[in-house]
Design an enzyme around this catalytic site. Sequence first.
Site, PDB file in Angstrom:
ATOM      1  N   ASP A   8       0.871  -1.180   0.000  1.00  0.00           N
ATOM      2  CA  ASP A   8       0.000   0.000   0.000  1.00  0.00           C
ATOM      3  C   ASP A   8       0.910   1.233   0.000  1.00  0.00           C
ATOM      4  OD1 ASP A   8       0.938   0.166   2.564  1.00  0.00           O
ATOM      5  OD2 ASP A   8      -1.029   0.132   3.544  1.00  0.00           O
ATOM      6  N   CYS A  65       3.078  -3.487   3.935  1.00  0.00           N
ATOM      7  CA  CYS A  65       2.175  -2.405   4.351  1.00  0.00           C
ATOM      8  C   CYS A  65       2.739  -1.849   5.652  1.00  0.00           C
ATOM      9  CB  CYS A  65       0.720  -2.862   4.450  1.00  0.00           C
ATOM     10  SG  CYS A  65       0.296  -3.952   5.819  1.00  0.00           S
ATOM     11  N   THR A  67       2.182  -2.567   8.896  1.00  0.00           N
ATOM     12  CA  THR A  67       2.555  -3.635   9.832  1.00  0.00           C
ATOM     13  C   THR A  67       2.796  -4.972   9.144  1.00  0.00           C
ATOM     14  OG1 THR A  67       0.230  -4.169  10.115  1.00  0.00           O
ATOM     15  CG2 THR A  67       1.194  -2.618  11.707  1.00  0.00           C
ATOM     16  N   HIS A  98       8.689 -25.347   7.127  1.00  0.00           N
ATOM     17  CA  HIS A  98       7.634 -26.139   7.761  1.00  0.00           C
ATOM     18  C   HIS A  98       6.240 -25.863   7.213  1.00  0.00           C
ATOM     19  CE1 HIS A  98      10.045 -27.150  11.682  1.00  0.00           C
ATOM     20  NE2 HIS A  98      10.717 -27.419  10.581  1.00  0.00           N
ATOM     21  N   HIS A 133       5.580 -32.340   7.474  1.00  0.00           N
ATOM     22  CA  HIS A 133       5.089 -30.967   7.288  1.00  0.00           C
ATOM     23  C   HIS A 133       4.111 -30.885   6.114  1.00  0.00           C
ATOM     24  CE1 HIS A 133       7.948 -29.788  10.275  1.00  0.00           C
ATOM     25  NE2 HIS A 133       8.967 -30.248   9.551  1.00  0.00           N
TER      26      HIS A 133
HETATM   27  C1  RB5 Z   1      -2.419   2.104   6.663  1.00  0.00           C
HETATM   28  O1  RB5 Z   1      -2.630   3.212   7.482  1.00  0.00           O
HETATM   29  C2  RB5 Z   1      -2.170   0.865   7.512  1.00  0.00           C
HETATM   30  O2  RB5 Z   1      -3.336   0.518   8.188  1.00  0.00           O
HETATM   31  C3  RB5 Z   1      -1.669  -0.273   6.667  1.00  0.00           C
HETATM   32  O3  RB5 Z   1      -0.482   0.089   6.036  1.00  0.00           O
HETATM   33  C4  RB5 Z   1      -1.368  -1.553   7.383  1.00  0.00           C
HETATM   34  O4  RB5 Z   1      -0.537  -1.346   8.488  1.00  0.00           O
HETATM   35  C5  RB5 Z   1      -2.537  -2.407   7.713  1.00  0.00           C
HETATM   36  O5  RB5 Z   1      -2.418  -3.504   8.254  1.00  0.00           O
END
Ligand code: RB5
Length: 141
Positions: A8, A65, A67, A98, A133
């Site tokens: 993203d 993204c 996280t 695995h 596995h």
């Molecule tokens: C975008 O603000 C953020 O929510 C996205 O990049 C991501 O971390 C979502 O899981």
Amino acid sequence: MIIAMGSDHVGFEMKNELKTYLEGKGHKVTDLGAHSEERTDYPVYGKAVAKAVTGGEADCGILVCGTGVGISIAANKTWGVRAVVCSEPYSAMLSKQHNNTNVLAIGARVIGIELAKMIADAWLGAEFEGGRHLDRVNMLE
Ligand code: RB5
């Protein structure tokens, strides 16, 4: 390897840096966007990379993204995708050995680019061990 990559807007810069790094190592990268830092939605890119992997256009996928969480959830909605979010190389390696993961997700707000490169290297360099596995991975499907 042919690697489908997606991010993203938050993961845009890290995705591009990883793309350059992986191309430098001889991989072919198919960049499915995002193509700018304009605000966008991670499910779009998680799905696009998932479809490229399950459709056979790519050998595996790498997503970024904020996280790594949202975009990995999106990828995992496609049947046949086993996406993992990693912040360190050990889990990345084991997830291939695995769990036969075929999509790696990274959080650009969680780790830096050098650790991201190490994680990608560990994941791409590992091989599925099969055997017991494989039975478990088949149970997932
Ligand atoms: C975008 O603000 C953020 O929510 C996205 O990049 C991501 O971390 C979502 O899981």
